[in-house]
Write a protein that holds these residues in place. Structure first.
Motif, short mmCIF file in Angstrom:
data_model
loop_
_atom_site.label_atom_id
_atom_site.label_comp_id
_atom_site.label_asym_id
_atom_site.label_seq_id
_atom_site.Cartn_x
_atom_site.Cartn_y
_atom_site.Cartn_z
N SER A 101 5.61 -16.72 25.06
CA SER A 101 5.14 -16.08 23.84
C SER A 101 6.35 -15.59 23.04
CB SER A 101 4.20 -14.90 24.16
OG SER A 101 4.88 -13.94 24.95
N PRO A 102 6.18 -15.34 21.75
CA PRO A 102 7.29 -14.83 20.95
C PRO A 102 7.83 -13.52 21.53
CG PRO A 102 5.52 -15.58 19.53
CD PRO A 102 4.97 -15.60 20.93
N PRO A 103 9.14 -13.36 21.60
CA PRO A 103 9.74 -12.15 22.19
C PRO A 103 9.56 -10.94 21.28
CG PRO A 103 11.45 -13.57 21.29
CD PRO A 103 10.17 -14.33 21.16
N ALA A 104 8.61 -10.09 21.60
CA ALA A 104 8.31 -8.92 20.77
C ALA A 104 9.44 -7.90 20.79
CB ALA A 104 7.00 -8.27 21.21
N ARG A 105 10.12 -7.80 21.93
CA ARG A 105 11.22 -6.84 22.04
C ARG A 105 12.49 -7.59 22.48
NH1 ARG A 105 11.91 -1.26 22.88
NH2 ARG A 105 13.89 -0.76 23.85
N ILE A 106 13.51 -7.51 21.64
CA ILE A 106 14.79 -8.14 21.93
C ILE A 106 15.87 -7.07 21.95
CG2 ILE A 106 16.48 -9.87 21.20
CD1 ILE A 106 14.28 -11.31 19.69
N GLU A 107 16.75 -7.13 22.94
CA GLU A 107 17.87 -6.20 23.01
C GLU A 107 19.17 -7.00 22.94
OE1 GLU A 107 15.57 -2.67 25.49
OE2 GLU A 107 17.33 -3.62 26.41
N GLY A 108 20.04 -6.62 21.99
CA GLY A 108 21.29 -7.36 21.76
C GLY A 108 22.51 -6.51 22.07
N PHE A 109 23.51 -7.11 22.72
CA PHE A 109 24.71 -6.39 23.15
C PHE A 109 25.97 -6.96 22.51
CE2 PHE A 109 21.65 -5.60 26.47
CZ PHE A 109 21.94 -4.34 26.95
N ASP A 110 26.92 -6.07 22.23
CA ASP A 110 28.23 -6.49 21.73
C ASP A 110 29.28 -5.50 22.25
OD1 ASP A 110 30.14 -7.96 20.36
OD2 ASP A 110 29.89 -6.84 18.50
N ILE A 111 30.53 -5.97 22.33
CA ILE A 111 31.64 -5.14 22.80
C ILE A 111 32.66 -5.02 21.68
CG2 ILE A 111 33.49 -4.87 24.51
CD1 ILE A 111 30.73 -4.77 25.75
N ASP A 131 11.81 -8.64 26.26
CA ASP A 131 11.35 -10.03 26.39
C ASP A 131 12.51 -11.01 26.31
OD1 ASP A 131 8.48 -9.37 26.42
OD2 ASP A 131 8.84 -8.75 24.35
N LEU A 132 13.64 -10.55 25.73
CA LEU A 132 14.81 -11.41 25.60
C LEU A 132 16.05 -10.53 25.41
CD1 LEU A 132 16.00 -14.32 25.23
CD2 LEU A 132 15.63 -14.00 22.77
N LEU A 157 16.43 -8.85 38.67
CA LEU A 157 15.83 -9.26 37.40
C LEU A 157 16.19 -10.72 37.11
CD1 LEU A 157 16.68 -6.01 35.39
CD2 LEU A 157 14.51 -6.60 36.51
N HIS A 158 15.88 -11.57 38.05
CA HIS A 158 16.29 -12.98 37.97
C HIS A 158 15.65 -13.72 36.80
CE1 HIS A 158 17.87 -12.43 42.06
NE2 HIS A 158 16.72 -11.83 42.34
N ASP A 159 14.44 -13.33 36.43
CA ASP A 159 13.68 -14.09 35.44
C ASP A 159 13.75 -13.50 34.03
OD1 ASP A 159 12.83 -15.84 37.45
OD2 ASP A 159 11.16 -14.52 37.99
N LEU A 160 14.60 -12.50 33.83
CA LEU A 160 14.72 -11.88 32.51
C LEU A 160 15.49 -12.82 31.58
CD1 LEU A 160 14.02 -9.33 30.96
CD2 LEU A 160 16.15 -8.30 31.75
N PRO A 161 14.84 -13.35 30.53
CA PRO A 161 15.50 -14.33 29.65
C PRO A 161 16.72 -13.74 28.93
CG PRO A 161 13.13 -14.34 29.33
CD PRO A 161 13.45 -13.12 30.14
N MET A 162 17.79 -14.51 28.87
CA MET A 162 19.02 -14.06 28.22
C MET A 162 19.71 -15.24 27.56
SD MET A 162 22.24 -11.95 29.85
CE MET A 162 22.56 -13.24 31.09
N ILE A 163 20.24 -15.00 26.35
CA ILE A 163 20.94 -16.05 25.61
C ILE A 163 22.21 -15.45 25.03
CG2 ILE A 163 19.64 -15.53 23.48
CD1 ILE A 163 19.80 -18.52 22.81
N THR A 164 23.27 -16.27 24.96
CA THR A 164 24.51 -15.82 24.33
C THR A 164 24.73 -16.60 23.04
OG1 THR A 164 25.89 -17.43 25.52
CG2 THR A 164 25.60 -15.27 26.53
#
Length: 211
Positions: free
Chosen positions: A44-54, A116-117, A139-146
């Protein structure tokens, strides 16, 4: 030199601007999330996305930022900053691992919903560092993209790494524009945090020199 450095921290960065909670009508978050879910094979569309930067300069004043998008729109009140506690030298991989570890260790401990992502500003190295931490937390199944800039660092030439695959979006793809907005917001927040931390550090150094 330190006076000049202090002045530099007060200069605005014109390239990155805080995204408003109400986005322009030309931006369609519902469509963007649906396209993103299709591209990544999400249920399903990712309703909550968390983005990280350094953000750091030569390994000094290292700060990680985390931004939150709810239903494709920034949720400014949920943004977080992470001052590095365990990384002593310039190591973006270790910084990313620490930030991701601290974030999701806390969510897990407090039994709060996971995103969700996860979106990471970086390449395979940042992905591997963050993924290792997530696996340690179960949390093996937590979707993540770079998302990584291209060789010439041109907008539109970004490379994505997800689930073992490297790919690019078409330059006119709305999904690419959405991911760029999220990445730029995380970067803006990281720079803002870094400037504040650097200004504080320089001010303290100057005060220490006063007899």
């Amino acid at each position: 030199d330190q006076i000049d450095a202090l002045r530099d921290t007060t200069r605005k960065t014109p390239r990155y601007h805080r995204l408003p909670n109400e986005l322009p009508l030309a931006i369609d978050p519902e469509r963007d999330l649906a396209l993103l879910a299709k591209e990544l094979g999400l249920d399903s569309p990712p309703a909550r996305i968390e983005g990280f930067d350094i953000s750091n300069i030569s390994g000094t004043f290292m700060v990680a930022s985390m931004v939150v998008f709810r239903n494709g729109k920034p949720s400014n009140g949920e943004y977080r900053r992470y001052k590095m506690k365990n990384v002593q030298s310039q190591d973006d991989f270790a910084c990313m691992a620490e930030a991701v570890g601290r974030r999701y260790t806390r969510l897990k401990k407090e039994k709060r919903p996971m995103p969700d992502l996860i979106v990471i500003d970086g390449g395979k190295g940042q992905y591997s560092s963050a993924k290792e931490v997530l696996n340690e937390l179960g949390l093996h199944d937590l979707p993540m993209i770079t998302i990584a800039k291209g060789k010439m660092r041109n907008s539109g030439d970004e490379t994505f790494f997800y689930n073992g695959k490297t790919f690019k979006f078409e330059k006119n793809d709305p999904t690419l524009f959405f991911m760029q907005r999220l990445r730029d917001e995380a970067h803006r927040f990281a720079i803002t945090s870094h400037r504040a931390k650097r200004a504080k550090g320089i001010s303290k150094s100057l005060l220490d020199q006063i007899d």
